[in-house]
Design a protein around this motif. Structure first.
Motif, PDB file in Angstrom:
ATOM      1  N   ILE A  27      -0.620 -12.318  -1.482  1.00 49.97           N
ATOM      2  CA  ILE A  27       0.564 -11.454  -1.663  1.00 49.97           C
ATOM      3  C   ILE A  27       0.536 -10.856  -3.076  1.00 49.97           C
ATOM      4  N   ALA A  28       0.291 -11.730  -4.069  1.00 51.65           N
ATOM      5  CA  ALA A  28       0.225 -11.238  -5.459  1.00 51.65           C
ATOM      6  C   ALA A  28      -0.903 -10.219  -5.601  1.00 51.65           C
ATOM      7  N   ARG A  29      -2.030 -10.503  -4.961  1.00 47.64           N
ATOM      8  CA  ARG A  29      -3.178  -9.586  -5.050  1.00 47.64           C
ATOM      9  C   ARG A  29      -2.835  -8.215  -4.450  1.00 47.64           C
ATOM     10  N   ALA A  30      -2.113  -8.238  -3.317  1.00 46.88           N
ATOM     11  CA  ALA A  30      -1.770  -6.973  -2.652  1.00 46.88           C
ATOM     12  C   ALA A  30      -0.986  -6.068  -3.609  1.00 46.88           C
ATOM     13  N   PHE A  31      -0.034  -6.650  -4.350  1.00 46.95           N
ATOM     14  CA  PHE A  31       0.763  -5.825  -5.271  1.00 46.95           C
ATOM     15  C   PHE A  31      -0.037  -5.441  -6.518  1.00 46.95           C
ATOM     16  N   HIS A  32      -0.846  -6.390  -6.999  1.00 43.29           N
ATOM     17  CA  HIS A  32      -1.651  -6.107  -8.193  1.00 43.29           C
ATOM     18  C   HIS A  32      -2.618  -4.936  -7.925  1.00 43.29           C
ATOM     19  N   GLU A  33      -3.175  -4.901  -6.725  1.00 44.76           N
ATOM     20  CA  GLU A  33      -4.175  -3.861  -6.421  1.00 44.76           C
ATOM     21  C   GLU A  33      -3.551  -2.494  -6.133  1.00 44.76           C
ATOM     22  N   ARG A  84       0.835  -1.215   0.000  1.00 41.57           N
ATOM     23  CA  ARG A  84       0.000   0.000   0.000  1.00 41.57           C
ATOM     24  C   ARG A  84       0.868   1.264   0.000  1.00 41.57           C
ATOM     25  N   LYS A  85       2.012   1.181   0.683  1.00 45.20           N
ATOM     26  CA  LYS A  85       2.851   2.382   0.812  1.00 45.20           C
ATOM     27  C   LYS A  85       3.931   2.488  -0.265  1.00 45.20           C
ATOM     28  N   ASN A  86       4.078   1.452  -1.071  1.00 47.91           N
ATOM     29  CA  ASN A  86       5.118   1.456  -2.120  1.00 47.91           C
ATOM     30  C   ASN A  86       4.453   0.947  -3.402  1.00 47.91           C
ATOM     31  N   ARG A  87       4.033   1.885  -4.244  1.00 43.27           N
ATOM     32  CA  ARG A  87       3.136   1.528  -5.351  1.00 43.27           C
ATOM     33  C   ARG A  87       3.774   1.635  -6.732  1.00 43.27           C
ATOM     34  N   SER A  88       5.098   1.680  -6.768  1.00 46.90           N
ATOM     35  CA  SER A  88       5.737   1.999  -8.051  1.00 46.90           C
ATOM     36  C   SER A  88       6.185   0.770  -8.840  1.00 46.90           C
ATOM     37  N   PHE A  89       5.853  -0.442  -8.363  1.00 51.32           N
ATOM     38  CA  PHE A  89       6.449  -1.628  -8.988  1.00 51.32           C
ATOM     39  C   PHE A  89       5.773  -2.007 -10.303  1.00 51.32           C
ATOM     40  N   ARG A  90       6.603  -2.244 -11.308  1.00 51.01           N
ATOM     41  CA  ARG A  90       6.112  -2.695 -12.613  1.00 51.01           C
ATOM     42  C   ARG A  90       6.540  -4.135 -12.876  1.00 51.01           C
ATOM     43  N   TRP A  91       7.442  -4.618 -12.041  1.00 49.99           N
ATOM     44  CA  TRP A  91       8.030  -5.930 -12.247  1.00 49.99           C
ATOM     45  C   TRP A  91       8.389  -6.482 -10.866  1.00 49.99           C
TER      46      TRP A  91
END
Ligand code: SF4
Length: 354
Positions: free
Chosen positions: A88-94, A64-71
Protein backbone atom coordinates in the motif's frame (compact mmCIF):
# COMPACT_ATOMS: atom_id res chain seq x y z
CA UNK A 1 12.59 13.86 -6.11
CA UNK A 2 14.87 14.59 -3.10
CA UNK A 3 13.34 15.01 0.39
CA UNK A 4 14.04 18.74 0.63
CA UNK A 5 12.25 19.35 -2.68
CA UNK A 6 9.27 17.36 -1.44
CA UNK A 7 9.26 19.26 1.85
CA UNK A 8 9.27 22.55 -0.08
CA UNK A 9 6.46 21.19 -2.26
CA UNK A 10 4.39 20.35 0.82
CA UNK A 11 5.06 23.77 2.36
CA UNK A 12 4.20 25.59 -0.89
CA UNK A 13 0.96 23.64 -1.33
CA UNK A 14 -0.03 24.21 2.31
CA UNK A 15 0.70 27.91 1.88
CA UNK A 16 -1.29 28.09 -1.33
CA UNK A 17 -4.23 26.38 0.41
CA UNK A 18 -4.35 29.35 2.77
CA UNK A 19 -5.20 31.75 -0.03
CA UNK A 20 -7.02 29.79 -2.70
CA UNK A 21 -9.03 26.65 -3.27
CA UNK A 22 -6.69 23.82 -4.24
CA UNK A 23 -7.41 21.93 -7.45
CA UNK A 24 -6.55 18.66 -5.71
CA UNK A 25 -6.15 17.54 -2.08
CA UNK A 26 -2.61 17.06 -0.79
CA UNK A 27 -3.43 15.18 2.41
CA UNK A 28 -5.11 11.78 2.62
CA UNK A 29 -6.42 10.20 5.82
CA UNK A 30 -6.96 6.57 4.90
CA UNK A 31 -8.27 3.85 7.25
CA UNK A 32 -6.78 0.84 5.49
CA UNK A 33 -8.60 -1.64 7.74
CA UNK A 34 -11.09 -1.69 10.57
CA UNK A 35 -9.78 -4.96 11.98
CA UNK A 36 -8.36 -4.34 15.45
CA UNK A 37 -7.31 -6.59 18.36
CA UNK A 38 -7.80 -3.92 21.05
CA UNK A 39 -10.86 -3.59 23.27
CA UNK A 40 -10.73 0.17 23.80
CA UNK A 41 -13.23 1.89 26.11
CA UNK A 42 -13.32 5.04 23.96
CA UNK A 43 -13.63 3.58 20.45
CA UNK A 44 -15.92 0.98 18.89
CA UNK A 45 -13.81 0.08 15.87
CA UNK A 46 -12.70 -3.18 17.52
CA UNK A 47 -16.34 -4.33 17.50
CA UNK A 48 -16.66 -4.04 13.72
CA UNK A 49 -16.40 -7.22 11.68
CA UNK A 50 -15.37 -5.66 8.39
CA UNK A 51 -16.17 -7.40 5.12
CA UNK A 52 -15.37 -6.16 1.63
CA UNK A 53 -12.49 -3.82 2.48
CA UNK A 54 -10.54 -2.38 -0.43
CA UNK A 55 -8.14 -4.91 -1.96
CA UNK A 56 -4.55 -4.08 -2.80
CA UNK A 57 -5.47 -3.97 -6.51
CA UNK A 58 -8.20 -1.43 -5.78
CA UNK A 59 -5.81 0.65 -3.68
CA UNK A 60 -3.23 0.57 -6.47
CA UNK A 61 -5.90 1.76 -8.90
CA UNK A 62 -6.89 4.57 -6.51
CA UNK A 63 -3.22 5.59 -6.05
CA UNK A 64 -2.67 5.52 -9.83
CA UNK A 65 -5.64 7.80 -10.50
CA UNK A 66 -5.07 10.21 -7.59
CA UNK A 67 -1.46 11.37 -7.57
CA UNK A 68 -1.52 14.63 -5.66
CA UNK A 69 -0.77 13.41 -2.13
CA UNK A 70 2.14 14.93 -0.23
CA UNK A 71 1.07 13.68 3.17
CA UNK A 72 -0.69 10.38 3.92
CA UNK A 73 -1.95 8.99 7.20
CA UNK A 74 -2.51 5.24 7.00
CA UNK A 75 -4.70 4.42 9.96
CA UNK A 76 -7.02 1.70 11.20
CA UNK A 77 -8.08 -0.37 13.10
CA UNK A 78 -4.60 -1.73 13.45
CA UNK A 79 -2.86 -0.91 10.15
CA UNK A 80 -0.21 -3.62 10.59
CA UNK A 81 -2.93 -6.28 10.48
CA UNK A 82 -2.92 -5.71 6.72
CA UNK A 83 -0.25 -8.07 5.40
CA UNK A 84 0.05 -5.85 2.30
CA UNK A 85 0.78 -2.59 4.18
CA UNK A 86 4.18 -2.26 2.48
CA UNK A 87 2.54 -2.67 -0.93
CA UNK A 88 0.00 0.00 0.00
CA UNK A 89 2.81 2.40 0.95
CA UNK A 90 4.66 1.49 -2.25
CA UNK A 91 1.58 2.19 -4.38
CA UNK A 92 1.40 5.78 -3.07
CA UNK A 93 5.16 6.32 -3.10
CA UNK A 94 5.35 5.31 -6.78
CA UNK A 95 2.42 7.43 -7.93
CA UNK A 96 2.31 10.54 -5.70
CA UNK A 97 5.74 11.84 -6.68
CA UNK A 98 5.57 14.72 -4.17
CA UNK A 99 4.83 12.47 -1.18
CA UNK A 100 6.90 13.79 1.75
CA UNK A 101 5.45 12.23 4.89
CA UNK A 102 3.53 9.10 5.85
CA UNK A 103 2.22 8.44 9.35
CA UNK A 104 1.04 5.13 10.80
CA UNK A 105 -0.28 4.43 14.32
CA UNK A 106 0.06 1.05 16.05
CA UNK A 107 -1.54 -0.53 19.12
CA UNK A 108 1.61 -2.72 19.53
CA UNK A 109 -0.42 -5.94 19.56
CA UNK A 110 0.98 -7.43 16.35
CA UNK A 111 4.27 -9.32 16.39
CA UNK A 112 6.99 -6.74 17.00
CA UNK A 113 9.35 -8.52 14.65
CA UNK A 114 6.79 -8.28 11.86
CA UNK A 115 6.04 -4.58 12.54
CA UNK A 116 9.72 -3.63 12.65
CA UNK A 117 10.37 -5.59 9.45
CA UNK A 118 7.49 -3.87 7.65
CA UNK A 119 8.45 -0.44 8.95
CA UNK A 120 11.97 -1.03 7.66
CA UNK A 121 10.62 -2.11 4.27
CA UNK A 122 8.52 1.06 4.09
CA UNK A 123 11.55 3.15 5.09
CA UNK A 124 13.55 1.51 2.33
CA UNK A 125 11.02 2.71 -0.26
CA UNK A 126 12.53 6.17 0.20
CA UNK A 127 9.62 8.21 1.58
CA UNK A 128 11.44 11.17 3.17
CA UNK A 129 9.57 11.02 6.49
CA UNK A 130 7.82 8.11 8.19
CA UNK A 131 6.19 8.72 11.57
CA UNK A 132 5.01 5.71 13.60
CA UNK A 133 2.84 6.50 16.62
CA UNK A 134 2.74 3.95 19.44
CA UNK A 135 -0.58 4.29 21.27
CA UNK A 136 -0.17 4.66 25.03
CA UNK A 137 -2.96 6.05 27.20
CA UNK A 138 -1.65 5.49 30.73
CA UNK A 139 0.77 3.73 33.06
CA UNK A 140 0.69 -0.09 33.09
CA UNK A 141 -2.60 -0.83 34.91
CA UNK A 142 -4.40 2.16 33.41
CA UNK A 143 -3.36 1.61 29.80
CA UNK A 144 -4.28 -2.09 29.98
CA UNK A 145 -7.67 -1.16 31.44
CA UNK A 146 -8.43 1.54 28.84
CA UNK A 147 -7.28 -0.69 26.00
CA UNK A 148 -8.90 -3.83 27.45
CA UNK A 149 -5.84 -5.98 26.78
CA UNK A 150 -3.64 -7.24 29.66
CA UNK A 151 0.05 -6.77 28.88
CA UNK A 152 -0.58 -4.05 26.28
CA UNK A 153 1.47 -1.45 28.20
CA UNK A 154 4.56 -3.65 28.25
CA UNK A 155 4.15 -4.37 24.55
CA UNK A 156 3.85 -0.63 23.80
CA UNK A 157 7.04 0.13 25.74
CA UNK A 158 8.89 -2.63 23.92
CA UNK A 159 7.50 -1.50 20.54
CA UNK A 160 8.68 2.06 21.15
CA UNK A 161 12.17 0.85 22.11
CA UNK A 162 12.38 -1.27 18.96
CA UNK A 163 11.31 1.63 16.76
CA UNK A 164 13.75 4.02 18.45
CA UNK A 165 16.52 1.52 17.85
CA UNK A 166 15.50 1.31 14.19
CA UNK A 167 15.50 5.11 13.94
CA UNK A 168 19.22 5.11 14.81
CA UNK A 169 19.84 3.54 11.41
CA UNK A 170 17.04 5.32 9.55
CA UNK A 171 17.01 9.04 10.12
CA UNK A 172 13.73 9.36 8.21
CA UNK A 173 11.89 7.41 10.96
CA UNK A 174 10.15 9.41 13.68
CA UNK A 175 8.72 7.30 16.56
CA UNK A 176 6.46 8.84 19.21
CA UNK A 177 3.94 7.75 21.80
CA UNK A 178 0.35 8.72 20.99
CA UNK A 179 -1.49 9.64 24.20
CA UNK A 180 -5.26 10.23 23.98
CA UNK A 181 -6.71 12.25 26.86
CA UNK A 182 -10.19 11.24 28.00
CA UNK A 183 -12.25 10.91 31.14
CA UNK A 184 -10.63 7.49 31.59
CA UNK A 185 -7.15 8.91 32.21
CA UNK A 186 -7.87 12.36 33.61
CA UNK A 187 -4.90 13.75 35.59
CA UNK A 188 -2.76 10.72 34.74
CA UNK A 189 -0.57 12.19 31.97
CA UNK A 190 2.32 13.25 34.20
CA UNK A 191 2.25 9.97 36.13
CA UNK A 192 2.26 8.05 32.85
CA UNK A 193 5.24 10.06 31.62
CA UNK A 194 7.10 9.40 34.89
CA UNK A 195 6.42 5.65 34.69
CA UNK A 196 7.49 5.50 31.04
CA UNK A 197 10.68 7.40 31.88
CA UNK A 198 11.57 4.71 34.42
CA UNK A 199 11.36 2.11 31.66
CA UNK A 200 13.01 4.31 28.99
CA UNK A 201 15.29 6.90 30.68
CA UNK A 202 15.99 8.74 27.41
CA UNK A 203 12.30 9.53 26.83
CA UNK A 204 11.19 13.18 27.10
CA UNK A 205 7.82 14.89 27.10
CA UNK A 206 8.45 15.70 23.45
CA UNK A 207 8.17 11.98 22.71
CA UNK A 208 4.47 12.20 23.57
CA UNK A 209 2.04 13.24 20.87
CA UNK A 210 -1.15 14.29 22.69
CA UNK A 211 -4.70 14.16 21.38
CA UNK A 212 -8.05 14.55 23.08
CA UNK A 213 -10.56 11.72 22.58
CA UNK A 214 -13.00 12.35 19.74
CA UNK A 215 -16.31 10.94 18.64
CA UNK A 216 -17.67 10.22 15.17
CA UNK A 217 -20.11 7.86 13.51
CA UNK A 218 -18.21 7.36 10.25
CA UNK A 219 -14.91 6.42 11.86
CA UNK A 220 -14.77 5.56 15.57
CA UNK A 221 -18.42 4.44 15.64
CA UNK A 222 -18.68 6.03 19.10
CA UNK A 223 -20.93 9.04 18.53
CA UNK A 224 -23.09 8.07 21.51
CA UNK A 225 -20.12 8.30 23.90
CA UNK A 226 -19.14 11.22 26.10
CA UNK A 227 -15.37 11.03 26.42
CA UNK A 228 -14.15 14.27 28.01
CA UNK A 229 -15.73 14.81 31.40
CA UNK A 230 -14.20 18.17 32.28
CA UNK A 231 -12.69 20.54 29.70
CA UNK A 232 -11.31 22.88 32.36
CA UNK A 233 -9.41 20.11 34.11
CA UNK A 234 -8.15 18.82 30.76
CA UNK A 235 -6.84 22.32 29.95
CA UNK A 236 -5.02 22.53 33.28
CA UNK A 237 -3.52 19.08 32.93
CA UNK A 238 -2.44 19.61 29.33
CA UNK A 239 -1.08 23.14 29.99
CA UNK A 240 1.11 21.85 32.81
CA UNK A 241 2.52 19.09 30.59
CA UNK A 242 3.04 21.31 27.55
CA UNK A 243 4.84 23.97 29.61
CA UNK A 244 7.55 21.42 30.41
CA UNK A 245 8.19 20.35 26.81
CA UNK A 246 11.44 21.36 25.17
CA UNK A 247 11.26 23.88 22.32
CA UNK A 248 11.69 22.16 18.97
CA UNK A 249 12.74 23.69 15.70
CA UNK A 250 12.19 20.90 13.15
CA UNK A 251 9.05 21.03 10.98
CA UNK A 252 7.30 18.23 12.92
CA UNK A 253 8.15 19.85 16.28
CA UNK A 254 6.92 23.27 15.15
CA UNK A 255 3.63 21.87 13.85
CA UNK A 256 3.21 19.74 17.00
CA UNK A 257 3.71 22.76 19.27
CA UNK A 258 1.26 24.79 17.24
CA UNK A 259 -1.23 21.92 17.45
CA UNK A 260 -0.95 21.75 21.25
CA UNK A 261 -1.40 25.52 21.60
CA UNK A 262 -4.50 25.50 19.40
CA UNK A 263 -5.84 22.38 21.13
CA UNK A 264 -5.76 24.28 24.42
CA UNK A 265 -7.52 27.20 22.74
CA UNK A 266 -10.20 24.82 21.37
CA UNK A 267 -10.75 23.21 24.78
CA UNK A 268 -11.10 26.63 26.42
CA UNK A 269 -13.53 28.10 23.89
CA UNK A 270 -15.19 25.14 22.17
CA UNK A 271 -14.54 27.00 18.91
CA UNK A 272 -12.33 25.88 16.03
CA UNK A 273 -9.05 27.85 16.36
CA UNK A 274 -8.52 27.89 12.58
CA UNK A 275 -10.74 27.31 9.61
CA UNK A 276 -11.31 23.67 8.63
CA UNK A 277 -9.51 22.44 5.49
CA UNK A 278 -11.72 19.35 5.05
CA UNK A 279 -12.57 18.61 1.42
CA UNK A 280 -10.07 21.19 0.25
CA UNK A 281 -6.62 20.20 1.51
CA UNK A 282 -7.73 16.73 2.60
CA UNK A 283 -10.36 14.03 2.78
CA UNK A 284 -11.00 10.81 4.67
CA UNK A 285 -11.18 7.48 2.87
CA UNK A 286 -12.56 4.53 4.80
CA UNK A 287 -11.54 0.93 4.29
CA UNK A 288 -14.57 0.26 2.05
CA UNK A 289 -13.71 3.10 -0.32
CA UNK A 290 -16.16 5.72 0.96
CA UNK A 291 -14.98 9.32 0.65
CA UNK A 292 -15.85 11.70 3.52
CA UNK A 293 -14.77 15.29 4.24
CA UNK A 294 -13.09 14.14 7.47
CA UNK A 295 -12.97 11.42 10.09
CA UNK A 296 -15.48 13.50 12.05
CA UNK A 297 -18.28 13.94 9.56
CA UNK A 298 -20.42 11.26 7.92
CA UNK A 299 -21.39 13.41 4.88
CA UNK A 300 -20.38 10.82 2.28
CA UNK A 301 -19.30 12.30 -1.05
CA UNK A 302 -18.93 9.07 -3.04
CA UNK A 303 -17.55 5.56 -2.99
CA UNK A 304 -14.45 4.73 -5.02
CA UNK A 305 -16.13 1.63 -6.44
CA UNK A 306 -18.83 3.79 -8.04
CA UNK A 307 -16.48 6.39 -9.52
CA UNK A 308 -13.84 4.16 -11.06
CA UNK A 309 -11.45 4.99 -8.17
CA UNK A 310 -10.96 8.53 -9.45
CA UNK A 311 -11.80 11.12 -6.78
CA UNK A 312 -11.21 14.02 -9.18
CA UNK A 313 -14.46 12.99 -10.93
CA UNK A 314 -16.46 14.06 -7.85
CA UNK A 315 -14.11 16.64 -6.29
CA UNK A 316 -16.09 19.48 -7.89
CA UNK A 317 -19.48 17.73 -7.90
CA UNK A 318 -22.61 19.53 -6.77
CA UNK A 319 -22.65 17.47 -3.58
CA UNK A 320 -18.98 18.19 -2.78
CA UNK A 321 -19.52 21.91 -3.33
CA UNK A 322 -22.63 21.87 -1.14
CA UNK A 323 -20.65 20.17 1.66
CA UNK A 324 -17.88 22.78 1.22
CA UNK A 325 -20.42 25.56 1.63
CA UNK A 326 -21.69 23.88 4.81
CA UNK A 327 -18.11 23.64 6.10
CA UNK A 328 -17.58 27.33 5.37
CA UNK A 329 -20.77 28.10 7.31
CA UNK A 330 -19.45 26.13 10.30
CA UNK A 331 -21.89 23.22 10.00
CA UNK A 332 -19.16 20.60 10.22
CA UNK A 333 -18.93 18.97 13.69
CA UNK A 334 -16.45 21.00 15.74
CA UNK A 335 -13.55 18.84 16.88
CA UNK A 336 -9.87 19.70 16.89
CA UNK A 337 -7.99 16.49 16.15
CA UNK A 338 -4.48 16.05 14.78
CA UNK A 339 -5.68 14.24 11.62
CA UNK A 340 -7.67 17.28 10.57
CA UNK A 341 -5.98 20.18 12.39
CA UNK A 342 -2.53 19.76 10.87
CA UNK A 343 -3.70 20.88 7.42
CA UNK A 344 -5.03 24.14 8.88
CA UNK A 345 -1.87 24.60 10.94
CA UNK A 346 0.61 23.86 8.17
CA UNK A 347 -1.00 26.45 5.94
CA UNK A 348 -0.93 29.01 8.73
CA UNK A 349 2.66 28.30 9.78
CA UNK A 350 4.05 28.46 6.25
CA UNK A 351 2.28 31.80 5.72
CA UNK A 352 3.89 33.15 8.90
CA UNK A 353 7.45 32.07 8.04
CA UNK A 354 7.49 32.74 4.33
S1 SF4 B 1 -8.65 3.36 19.33
FE1 SF4 B 1 -7.33 2.28 17.87
S2 SF4 B 1 -6.67 0.47 18.96
FE2 SF4 B 1 -8.49 1.21 20.05
S3 SF4 B 1 -10.24 0.10 19.14
FE3 SF4 B 1 -10.01 2.06 18.06
S4 SF4 B 1 -8.75 1.53 16.28
FE4 SF4 B 1 -8.48 -0.14 17.78
Amino acid sequence: MPGITKLMGLAATALQSNFSQLKKPYKLNFAITYWCQSRCLSCNIWQFKPKGELTIDEIREFARKNRSFRWIELTGGEPFLRPDIVEIARAFHETSKGLYVMTIPTNSLCSHEMVVRRVEEILNLGIPRLAVTVSLDGYRELHDKIRGVPGNYDRAIEMFKRLKELSRHHRNLYAVFGYTMSKYNQWQLERTYTEVKKAIPSVTRNDFHINVAQTSSNYYGNSEMSLVADNEATVRELSAFVSMRRREFGIIGIVENAFLRTLLQYLKTGEMPLRSRSLDASFFLDSYGSVFPSIMWDRKIANLREINYDVSSVWRSELANEVRRDIAEGKEPKQWTACEAFQSLTGRITSLIR
